[in-house]
Design a protein around this motif. Sequence first.
Motif, PDB file in Angstrom:
ATOM      1  N   UNK A  86      51.275  37.320  31.535  1.00 45.88           N
ATOM      2  CA  UNK A  86      51.693  38.614  30.981  1.00 45.88           C
ATOM      3  C   UNK A  86      51.424  39.732  31.985  1.00 45.88           C
ATOM      4  N   UNK A  87      50.293  39.667  32.676  1.00 40.40           N
ATOM      5  CA  UNK A  87      49.983  40.689  33.700  1.00 40.40           C
ATOM      6  C   UNK A  87      51.040  40.714  34.794  1.00 40.40           C
ATOM      7  N   UNK A  88      51.693  39.602  35.020  1.00 46.76           N
ATOM      8  CA  UNK A  88      52.717  39.507  36.061  1.00 46.76           C
ATOM      9  C   UNK A  88      54.129  39.726  35.520  1.00 46.76           C
ATOM     10  N   UNK A  89      54.234  40.088  34.258  1.00 48.91           N
ATOM     11  CA  UNK A  89      55.535  40.379  33.666  1.00 48.91           C
ATOM     12  C   UNK A  89      56.254  39.180  33.073  1.00 48.91           C
ATOM     13  N   UNK A  90      55.583  38.045  32.991  1.00 49.99           N
ATOM     14  CA  UNK A  90      56.188  36.835  32.434  1.00 49.99           C
ATOM     15  C   UNK A  90      56.034  36.852  30.919  1.00 49.99           C
ATOM     16  N   UNK A  91      57.139  36.598  30.220  1.00 50.04           N
ATOM     17  CA  UNK A  91      57.080  36.555  28.760  1.00 50.04           C
ATOM     18  C   UNK A  91      57.337  35.155  28.208  1.00 50.04           C
ATOM     19  N   UNK A  92      58.085  34.324  28.930  1.00 53.12           N
ATOM     20  CA  UNK A  92      58.287  32.951  28.472  1.00 53.12           C
ATOM     21  C   UNK A  92      58.276  32.010  29.669  1.00 53.12           C
ATOM     22  N   UNK A  93      57.885  30.762  29.388  1.00 53.66           N
ATOM     23  CA  UNK A  93      57.759  29.756  30.440  1.00 53.66           C
ATOM     24  C   UNK A  93      58.315  28.425  29.960  1.00 53.66           C
ATOM     25  N   UNK A  94      58.787  27.646  30.919  1.00 56.25           N
ATOM     26  CA  UNK A  94      59.202  26.275  30.641  1.00 56.25           C
ATOM     27  C   UNK A  94      58.611  25.392  31.728  1.00 56.25           C
ATOM     28  N   UNK A  95      58.144  24.225  31.343  1.00 57.72           N
ATOM     29  CA  UNK A  95      57.587  23.262  32.285  1.00 57.72           C
ATOM     30  C   UNK A  95      58.353  21.953  32.126  1.00 57.72           C
ATOM     31  N   UNK A  96      58.930  21.493  33.221  1.00 60.17           N
ATOM     32  CA  UNK A  96      59.765  20.294  33.217  1.00 60.17           C
ATOM     33  C   UNK A  96      59.057  19.210  34.032  1.00 60.17           C
ATOM     34  N   UNK A  97      58.711  18.082  33.394  1.00 60.68           N
ATOM     35  CA  UNK A  97      58.056  17.006  34.136  1.00 60.68           C
ATOM     36  C   UNK A  97      59.039  16.330  35.091  1.00 60.68           C
TER      37      UNK A  97
END
Length: 90
Positions: free
Chosen positions: A39-50
Amino acid sequence: MTPPPPEDGPAGRALREGTRQVGSDCTTAADREWAASAVRRGVRSMAAVPLHEGESLQGVLTLCAVEPGHFDRPAEQALLRQIGTSVSFA
């Protein structure tokens, strides 16, 4: 600055479980160190793909977006599946 370990974030779950993970809104998990850092870096959503080589998990590709829920849409879910398959194949 060293990033915090992602034990309970999307990347950590993807590494442990070997499945695609989505964090729809990092602000709802801001009490967790990984989410607060995002959040401090401006990220609101994330996805992680194996990323797999055969049955073996080799790593995780993490994508970030500035809007909440970005990776929840059907088109993005399909693209995440395709990315995981394509990168793993390569």
